[in-house]
Design an enzyme around this catalytic site. Sequence first.
Site, PDB file in Angstrom:
ATOM      1  N   ASP A   8       1.049  -1.089  -0.048  1.00  0.00           N
ATOM      2  CA  ASP A   8       0.088  -0.095   0.093  1.00  0.00           C
ATOM      3  C   ASP A   8       1.046   1.231  -0.105  1.00  0.00           C
ATOM      4  OD1 ASP A   8      -2.531   1.461   0.365  1.00  0.00           O
ATOM      5  OD2 ASP A   8      -2.032   1.702   2.460  1.00  0.00           O
ATOM      6  N   ASP A  10       0.015   5.140   1.066  1.00  0.00           N
ATOM      7  CA  ASP A  10       0.140   6.217   2.213  1.00  0.00           C
ATOM      8  C   ASP A  10      -0.142   4.981   3.428  1.00  0.00           C
ATOM      9  OD1 ASP A  10       0.174   8.190   0.340  1.00  0.00           O
ATOM     10  OD2 ASP A  10      -2.316   7.736   0.088  1.00  0.00           O
TER      11      ASP A  10
END
Length: 184
Positions: A8, A10
Amino acid sequence: MAKAVFLDRDGVINHDHGYVHKVDDFEYIEGVFEACLAFKKMGYKIVVVTNQSGIARGMYTEDDFHSLTEWMDWNFADKGVELDGIYYCPHHEEKGVGEYKIDCECRKPKPGMLNTAAQFLKIDMSQSVMVGDKADDMRAGQAAGVPTNILVRTGKSVTDAAIEEATTVVDSIADVPAYLSSLS
């Protein structure tokens, strides 16, 4: 077939200051480059899979996202890390505006981005790893057939639901290579 670490963005690669879309707001998490170099040495491809609902909400454009992503990709290349794929979802079924307001297959927790990457990059999901900062990341990994779903504490507040979905919880991406080494 290759194995991959799905990341992922952020909260895993960079600090999540909320809808990050400018270079000036992009702050790397300590140890991210070293961790990615370690993944490469372990034989993993590195694939970024990121929901970008800020695009759907009209907060920034896909061009803004691509500019920041190109800058990020160069940063990794400068540190000797080639990112093998970067996949993003610009949709949101409730908060989206116009063409972006759809119920898609790419928005995590659905596995669309991971499945597309697996097909294109010839990835063996049974040998792969998902690293994320919330339950939806863990659920996307599971839905795509990824057996090892690692939750990091550097993003959103870690919820009980996320912990329940995770294979393990570590402080940050910097701790993931040691965890993966302990499995072999």
